[in-house]
Design an enzyme around this catalytic site. Structure first.
Site, PDB file in Angstrom:
ATOM      1  CB  THR A 186      -0.786   0.004   1.125  1.00 31.04           C
ATOM      2  OG1 THR A 186      -1.156   1.165   1.448  1.00 31.04           O
ATOM      3  CG2 THR A 186      -0.147  -0.385   2.795  1.00 31.04           C
ATOM      4  CG  ASP A 187      -1.190   5.025  -0.969  1.00 32.05           C
ATOM      5  OD1 ASP A 187      -1.800   4.326  -0.064  1.00 32.05           O
ATOM      6  OD2 ASP A 187      -1.547   5.981  -1.714  1.00 32.05           O
ATOM      7  CD  GLU A 188      -3.530   3.258   4.340  1.00 33.68           C
ATOM      8  OE1 GLU A 188      -3.499   3.301   5.416  1.00 33.68           O
ATOM      9  OE2 GLU A 188      -4.256   2.894   3.954  1.00 33.68           O
TER      10      GLU A 188
ATOM     11  CE1 TYR B 103      -3.469  -3.090   5.580  1.00 33.90           C
ATOM     12  CE2 TYR B 103      -3.167  -0.536   5.248  1.00 33.90           C
ATOM     13  CZ  TYR B 103      -3.290  -1.789   4.788  1.00 33.90           C
ATOM     14  OH  TYR B 103      -3.046  -2.076   3.372  1.00 33.90           O
TER      15      TYR B 103
ATOM     16  CE  LYS C 143       0.076  -4.631   2.859  1.00 33.38           C
ATOM     17  NZ  LYS C 143      -0.121  -6.145   2.267  1.00 33.38           N
TER      18      LYS C 143
HETATM   19  P1  NAD Z   1      -9.687  -7.473   2.210  1.00 32.56           P
HETATM   20  O1  NAD Z   1      -9.392  -7.313   3.570  1.00 32.56           O
HETATM   21  O2  NAD Z   1     -10.447  -7.352   1.148  1.00 32.56           O
HETATM   22  O3  NAD Z   1      -9.067  -8.982   1.847  1.00 32.56           O
HETATM   23  C1  NAD Z   1      -8.070  -9.513   2.431  1.00 32.56           C
HETATM   24  C2  NAD Z   1      -8.241 -11.077   2.260  1.00 32.56           C
HETATM   25  O4  NAD Z   1      -7.093 -11.875   3.148  1.00 32.56           O
HETATM   26  C3  NAD Z   1      -9.561 -11.725   2.896  1.00 32.56           C
HETATM   27  O5  NAD Z   1     -10.126 -12.814   1.671  1.00 32.56           O
HETATM   28  C4  NAD Z   1      -9.064 -12.490   4.056  1.00 32.56           C
HETATM   29  O6  NAD Z   1      -9.903 -13.659   4.182  1.00 32.56           O
HETATM   30  C5  NAD Z   1      -7.681 -12.851   3.712  1.00 32.56           C
HETATM   31  N1  NAD Z   1      -6.847 -13.306   4.780  1.00 32.56           N
HETATM   32  C6  NAD Z   1      -6.654 -12.471   5.870  1.00 32.56           C
HETATM   33  N2  NAD Z   1      -5.873 -13.139   6.742  1.00 32.56           N
HETATM   34  C7  NAD Z   1      -5.229 -14.149   6.169  1.00 32.56           C
HETATM   35  C8  NAD Z   1      -4.559 -15.323   6.574  1.00 32.56           C
HETATM   36  N3  NAD Z   1      -3.959 -15.385   7.774  1.00 32.56           N
HETATM   37  N4  NAD Z   1      -4.647 -16.418   5.638  1.00 32.56           N
HETATM   38  C9  NAD Z   1      -4.919 -16.263   4.432  1.00 32.56           C
HETATM   39  N5  NAD Z   1      -5.713 -15.395   4.171  1.00 32.56           N
HETATM   40  C10 NAD Z   1      -6.227 -14.361   4.873  1.00 32.56           C
HETATM   41  O7  NAD Z   1      -8.179  -6.675   1.636  1.00 32.56           O
HETATM   42  P2  NAD Z   1      -7.900  -5.937   0.231  1.00 32.56           P
HETATM   43  O8  NAD Z   1      -8.619  -4.314   0.368  1.00 32.56           O
HETATM   44  O9  NAD Z   1      -8.407  -6.980  -0.888  1.00 32.56           O
HETATM   45  O10 NAD Z   1      -6.278  -5.736  -0.020  1.00 32.56           O
HETATM   46  C11 NAD Z   1      -5.688  -6.840  -0.514  1.00 32.56           C
HETATM   47  C12 NAD Z   1      -4.178  -6.574  -0.554  1.00 32.56           C
HETATM   48  O11 NAD Z   1      -4.016  -5.095  -0.930  1.00 32.56           O
HETATM   49  C13 NAD Z   1      -3.683  -6.207   0.947  1.00 32.56           C
HETATM   50  O12 NAD Z   1      -2.180  -6.822   1.324  1.00 32.56           O
HETATM   51  C14 NAD Z   1      -3.653  -4.923   1.237  1.00 32.56           C
HETATM   52  O13 NAD Z   1      -2.787  -4.326   2.170  1.00 32.56           O
HETATM   53  C15 NAD Z   1      -3.202  -4.283  -0.079  1.00 32.56           C
HETATM   54  N6  NAD Z   1      -4.025  -3.041  -0.484  1.00 32.56           N
HETATM   55  C16 NAD Z   1      -5.040  -2.782  -0.324  1.00 32.56           C
HETATM   56  C17 NAD Z   1      -5.453  -1.556  -0.925  1.00 32.56           C
HETATM   57  C18 NAD Z   1      -6.898  -1.011  -0.514  1.00 32.56           C
HETATM   58  O14 NAD Z   1      -7.424   0.042  -1.095  1.00 32.56           O
HETATM   59  N7  NAD Z   1      -8.055  -1.700  -0.512  1.00 32.56           N
HETATM   60  C19 NAD Z   1      -4.701  -0.422  -1.357  1.00 32.56           C
HETATM   61  C20 NAD Z   1      -3.339  -0.939  -1.593  1.00 32.56           C
HETATM   62  C21 NAD Z   1      -2.924  -2.158  -1.291  1.00 32.56           C
END
Ligand code: NAD
Length: 353
Positions: A133-135, A159, A163
């Site tokens: 993430t950009d965070e 969080y 990350k």
């Molecule tokens: P989300 O919370 O919607 O999904 C996370 C998924 O990971 C879920 O399906 C959950 O069941 C699974 N999970 C959690 N713990 C687990 C474990 N121990 N073992 C296996 N599975 C597990 O998250 P998202 O928004 O889809 O984000 C996905 C990735 O992208 C993350 O790594 C996040 O840091 C990154 N990200 C998200 C955003 C955003 O805007 N949502 C932006 C940049 C990066």
């Protein structure tokens, strides 16, 4: 290519699985623990595909991950599984340390053991793509600055700190053990199948329910918004064409204040689904006490992925938010059961007064 996608039942991971499985030449193994944020309904369109499989596995179980890598003859790992909600990380950081840091360590350890057993073209082609993430870059002033791939890390929340830790582990496994990694840092995503504790789906569904629309502080915080399918396309490019050992920033070039985002949703809903009272949804907006450590602004320079991999967003924020609202209006079968669950709603839960 044979992909192992962790977190494939989540918001972005499910978009990645749907995209990859649309190509019959790919095989996609979705590895997800199915936490509160995981939802197999998001994979309904591909669950019958012969080139898609699911394993309910915790990424902290390194032996199980190693067995899946070998059993499915994986070429590319795309690691998205994480605890992802900043508010929850403030309330209870333990799961964030466990999954985001220890889980990534276990993924790297399993991937390294698997990679060291490969030979020839299979070994040369193997990639471990870590999605971040950009965070991790921390707080920008309102009026200046932009995150590049060289910006030092300065995470503010449990969080983003978790990350950031995982990102450092990924590069350490490359430098120390030669694991062929690529890493990407992306701005805020929005779009279909987004769990309704996050700002955009929460506001859409609260508005439809005639509930208050909570906005932190003065609503001035700025985020750069990217439509989730544009991110999924960027991720496929980085995983398959990115240069080993490199990182890529991904962003939508769509900076908006939170209050602007909420007002835009309200005025679009006013047209698409007017309230029975005739009043504007904007009247439901409520400012709530700010989140501790709330970064003011994030902004992404996505010049590298544009120049080197030819990627750019296909949708403007105006197009993407319309598509997102239309999707929520048409897909109550997906979000209805989540809204019926107790305690899904967290935004504004950490009021100081
Ligand atoms: P989300 O919370 O919607 O999904 C996370 C998924 O990971 C879920 O399906 C959950 O069941 C699974 N999970 C959690 N713990 C687990 C474990 N121990 N073992 C296996 N599975 C597990 O998250 P998202 O928004 O889809 O984000 C996905 C990735 O992208 C993350 O790594 C996040 O840091 C990154 N990200 C998200 C955003 C955003 O805007 N949502 C932006 C940049 C990066």
């Amino acid at each position: 290519m044979r992909f192992l996608v962790t977190g494939g039942a989540g918001f972005i991971g499910s978009a990645v699985c749907r995209r990859l499985a649309a190509d019959p030449q790919n095989f996609v193994l979705n590895v997800d623990k199915l936490t509160y944020a995981g939802n197999l309904a998001s994979l309904a369109s591909i669950e019958e595909n012969g080139n898609y499989a699911f394993s309910q596995t915790d990424i902290c179980d390194g032996e199980a991950i190693l067995a899946l890598l070998a059993e499915h003859d994986i070429d590319i790992v795309m690691h998205l599984a994480a605890e992802s909600h900043v508010d929850r990380s403030i309330d209870g950081p333990d799961a964030f340390i466990q999954t985001n840091i220890i889980g990534t360590f276990q993924m790297l350890t399993a991937a390294r053991r698997y990679y060291e057993g490969l030979t020839g073209d299979k070994k040369a082609g193997f990639r471990f793509h870590h999605i971040s993430t950009d965070e991790v870059f921390g707080d920008l002033p309102f009026d200046s600055g932009i995150f590049t791939e060289e910006t030092p890390y300065a995470p503010s929340s449990p969080y983003s700190a978790s990350k950031a830790s995982s990102d450092h582990l990924v590069f350490a496994w490359h430098e120390t053990y030669g694991l062929p990694v690529v890493l990407s840092n992306c701005s805020n995503n929005y779009g279909p199948f987004h769990f309704p504790e996050k700002l955009i789906p929460l506001v859409i569904l609260n508005a439809l329910d005639e509930k208050e629309l909570p906005v932190y502080g003065k609503g001035e915080n700025v985020r750069d918004w990217l439509f989730v399918d544009d991110h999924a396309r960027a991720l496929e490019l980085i995983a398959t064409k990115g240069v080993v050992g490199q990182r890529y920033n991904v962003g939508g070039n769509s900076e908006r204040q939170n209050i602007e985002v909420v007002r835009t949703i309200c005025s679009l809903l006013d047209k698409k689904k007017p309230r029975s009272s005739g009043a504007s949804y904007g009247e439901l907006i409520r400012m709530v006490s700010d989140r501790p450590g709330h970064d003011r602004r994030y902004a992404i320079d996505a010049g590298k992925i544009k120049a080197e991999l030819g990627w750019q967003p296909s949708l403007s924020f105006e197009e993407g938010i319309q598509a997102t609202i239309d999707w929520y209006l048409d897909n109550q079968w997906w979000w209805g059961p989540i809204r019926d669950r107790e305690g899904y709603e967290r935004l504004g839960s950490l009021k100081k007064d």
